[in-house]
Design an enzyme around this catalytic site. Structure first.
Site, mmCIF file in Angstrom:
data_model
loop_
_atom_site.group_PDB
_atom_site.id
_atom_site.type_symbol
_atom_site.label_atom_id
_atom_site.label_comp_id
_atom_site.label_asym_id
_atom_site.label_seq_id
_atom_site.Cartn_x
_atom_site.Cartn_y
_atom_site.Cartn_z
ATOM 1 N N GLY A 158 -7.800 7.538 5.994
ATOM 2 C CA GLY A 158 -6.835 7.440 7.102
ATOM 3 C C GLY A 158 -5.605 8.249 6.731
ATOM 4 O O GLY A 158 -5.691 9.230 5.987
ATOM 5 N N ARG A 159 -4.453 7.815 7.240
ATOM 6 C CA ARG A 159 -3.210 8.542 6.967
ATOM 7 C C ARG A 159 -2.934 8.638 5.470
ATOM 8 O O ARG A 159 -2.647 9.706 4.943
ATOM 9 C CB ARG A 159 -2.023 7.819 7.605
ATOM 10 C CG ARG A 159 -1.942 7.918 9.107
ATOM 11 C CD ARG A 159 -0.580 7.354 9.530
ATOM 12 N NE ARG A 159 -0.535 7.120 10.935
ATOM 13 C CZ ARG A 159 -0.986 6.012 11.524
ATOM 14 N NH1 ARG A 159 -1.486 5.038 10.796
ATOM 15 N NH2 ARG A 159 -0.923 5.872 12.831
ATOM 16 N N ILE A 160 -3.000 7.474 4.796
ATOM 17 C CA ILE A 160 -2.640 7.463 3.369
ATOM 18 C C ILE A 160 -3.694 8.209 2.561
ATOM 19 O O ILE A 160 -3.356 9.032 1.695
ATOM 20 C CB ILE A 160 -2.430 6.008 2.869
ATOM 21 C CG1 ILE A 160 -1.245 5.371 3.602
ATOM 22 C CG2 ILE A 160 -2.199 5.991 1.354
ATOM 23 C CD1 ILE A 160 -1.043 3.881 3.346
ATOM 24 N N ARG A 180 -15.443 5.006 7.345
ATOM 25 C CA ARG A 180 -16.378 4.496 8.363
ATOM 26 C C ARG A 180 -16.880 5.635 9.236
ATOM 27 O O ARG A 180 -18.043 5.724 9.573
ATOM 28 C CB ARG A 180 -15.669 3.473 9.258
ATOM 29 C CG ARG A 180 -15.809 2.057 8.787
ATOM 30 C CD ARG A 180 -15.099 1.133 9.724
ATOM 31 N NE ARG A 180 -13.742 1.610 10.013
ATOM 32 C CZ ARG A 180 -12.912 1.034 10.859
ATOM 33 N NH1 ARG A 180 -13.293 -0.039 11.504
ATOM 34 N NH2 ARG A 180 -11.698 1.506 11.070
ATOM 35 N N ARG A 242 -5.080 -3.070 -0.969
ATOM 36 C CA ARG A 242 -5.006 -4.526 -1.069
ATOM 37 C C ARG A 242 -5.952 -4.973 -2.182
ATOM 38 O O ARG A 242 -7.086 -4.471 -2.276
ATOM 39 C CB ARG A 242 -5.434 -5.203 0.238
ATOM 40 C CG ARG A 242 -4.423 -5.184 1.354
ATOM 41 C CD ARG A 242 -3.213 -6.085 1.085
ATOM 42 N NE ARG A 242 -2.284 -6.078 2.196
ATOM 43 C CZ ARG A 242 -1.259 -5.219 2.329
ATOM 44 N NH1 ARG A 242 -1.022 -4.322 1.414
ATOM 45 N NH2 ARG A 242 -0.461 -5.299 3.388
ATOM 46 N N GLU A 271 -1.887 -12.166 -5.287
ATOM 47 C CA GLU A 271 -0.480 -11.854 -5.579
ATOM 48 C C GLU A 271 0.420 -13.057 -5.325
ATOM 49 O O GLU A 271 0.199 -13.777 -4.351
ATOM 50 C CB GLU A 271 -0.010 -10.700 -4.663
ATOM 51 C CG GLU A 271 -0.626 -9.398 -5.069
ATOM 52 C CD GLU A 271 -0.197 -8.249 -4.157
ATOM 53 O OE1 GLU A 271 0.822 -8.352 -3.458
ATOM 54 O OE2 GLU A 271 -0.920 -7.241 -4.163
ATOM 55 N N HIS A 289 3.179 -4.363 -6.570
ATOM 56 C CA HIS A 289 3.071 -4.030 -5.138
ATOM 57 C C HIS A 289 4.308 -3.252 -4.683
ATOM 58 O O HIS A 289 5.077 -3.715 -3.827
ATOM 59 C CB HIS A 289 2.885 -5.306 -4.296
ATOM 60 C CG HIS A 289 2.385 -5.028 -2.909
ATOM 61 N ND1 HIS A 289 1.563 -5.886 -2.222
ATOM 62 C CD2 HIS A 289 2.592 -3.984 -2.060
ATOM 63 C CE1 HIS A 289 1.284 -5.383 -1.032
ATOM 64 N NE2 HIS A 289 1.901 -4.225 -0.912
HETATM 65 C C1 8YV Z 1 4.704 -3.275 2.518
HETATM 66 C C2 8YV Z 1 2.213 -2.880 2.423
HETATM 67 O O1 8YV Z 1 5.810 -3.089 1.776
HETATM 68 O O2 8YV Z 1 2.797 -2.092 4.570
HETATM 69 C C3 8YV Z 1 1.966 -2.604 3.859
HETATM 70 O O3 8YV Z 1 0.844 -2.897 4.310
HETATM 71 O O4 8YV Z 1 1.341 -3.201 1.727
HETATM 72 C C4 8YV Z 1 3.531 -2.791 1.743
HETATM 73 O O5 8YV Z 1 3.652 -1.534 1.194
HETATM 74 C C5 8YV Z 1 4.542 -4.704 2.884
HETATM 75 O O6 8YV Z 1 3.413 -4.904 3.629
HETATM 76 C C6 8YV Z 1 5.723 -5.234 3.634
HETATM 77 O O7 8YV Z 1 5.374 -6.333 4.406
#
Ligand code: 8YV
Length: 327
Positions: A158-160, A180, A242, A271, A289
């Site tokens: 995806g984007r990341i 996918r 995640r 976490e 995180h």
């Molecule tokens: C966020 C993240 O900082 O955006 C996300 O999905 O995992 C983190 O990088 C976090 O979710 C803030 O709620």
């Protein structure tokens, strides 16, 4: 004057965001930043028009069932929405928004940092120096593994994932990916990326794996004990998505037994608890995180939350509306 909408924010946000929210809304902030209990979340949604949670809040079916008639929007501060029961929200006609796009580059930077840090033993070297144990340069000391010329397998383009691929090419990595759906040919061409329809096939051929897919019911333990065993013994794995996407117990066991070369983890299954066995390993880099933790990113995320709330309050579809089928 029309009454301002009541917005409850569950965690401390950057000052400029809180200031703007105070101008626009009747906002209840959490200046102490103490995490709210399930009971406190339930109490908040009984009164609020809008809830602004973060990844640390579990907005489950019970919290959504407790929502009062005024709650119409959950405007999450973050991109991932695995902490929100989307089906329960839909059944109550509560809209959900997130903050995509604005943390892409920061998260990709940190992913790349881990891709470099683990094979090059960056954290280990730093610990050695700080411990006063460095005896000086040696031709065979602190040898890591070369990055350039290796194969990077991105799980989730995806984007990341795409932003990681762009960076990786600059470091001489060959980009492979599993998704996918195959991405658009122009993107594949730009990234010189090789698509693997079979995740299993890709895993067994890579030197470094980067997890960049969201956590959904379909990706829970996508990297299961069985799949982790497909990785080559010299492979590294990096996760900035995640913790739940990887079977952490199986991963830890393999790292302990030398069945994998190392791991760079910014996220964990439970976490903020971290498996104590991971803490004892030298070939892992563990981060709290923090992949998207830049002040610029956090302000952009807050801006997106505000725009989503404002647009919704004005009777329009908010730009970052999340629907279950997106995941
Ligand atoms: C966020 C993240 O900082 O955006 C996300 O999905 O995992 C983190 O990088 C976090 O979710 C803030 O709620």
């Amino acid at each position: 004057m029309p009454q301002k909408i009541l917005v409850v924010v569950t965690r401390k946000l950057p000052d400029p965001i809180e200031t703007r929210m105070m101008e626009l809304f009747d906002v209840r902030l959490n200046l102490e930043d103490a995490a709210m209990s399930q009971a406190e979340l339930a109490a908040a949604v009984q009164q609020a028009d809008v809830l602004v949670p973060t990844v640390t809040d579990r907005i489950d079916a019970a919290v959504i069932a407790a929502a009062g008639p005024r709650l119409k929007l959950i405007a999450s501060f973050g991109t991932g929405v695995d902490h929100i029961d989307l089906a329960a929200a839909r059944q109550r006609s509560i809209s959900v928004t997130n903050t995509p796009g604005v943390l892409t580059e920061d998260t990709a930077d940190m992913t790349m940092a881990l891709i470099l840090a683990v094979p090059r033993r960056l954290a280990e070297g730093e610990r050695l120096v700080r411990a006063g144990e460095w005896k000086g340069w040696g031709p065979t000391s602190m040898l890591g593994h070369r990055i350039s010329g290796k194969r990077l397998g991105i799980v989730g383009m995806g984007r990341i994932g795409s932003a990681v691929a762009r960076r990786a090419r600059g470091f001489g990595l060959a980009v492979h990916y599993h998704n996918r759906r195959r991405v658009h040919p122009s993107l594949e061409h730009e990234l010189e990326a090789t698509y693997w329809e079979s995740l299993d096939q890709m895993l067994s051929r890579m030197d470094i794996i980067s997890i960049n897919c969201p956590h959904t019911p379909a990706t829970f333990h996508l990297l299961s004990a069985r799949r982790l065993k497909l990785l080559r013994k010299h492979a590294y794995i990096v996760n900035t998505s995640r913790g739940e996407v990887i079977d952490e117990v199986a991963l830890t066991r393999m790292l302990e037994q030398g069945e994998l070369a190392g791991a760079g983890l910014d996220v964990f299954e439970h976490e903020p608890a971290i498996n104590p066995k991971l803490l004892r390993l030298d070939n892992v880099v563990l981060l709290p995180h923090m992949s998207s933790s830049t002040i610029e990113g956090r302000i952009d995320m807050g801006e997106k939350v505000i725009v989503n709330i404002k647009t919704f309050a004005d009777g329009h579809t908010p730009p970052d509306r999340v629907i279950e089928t997106m995941f």
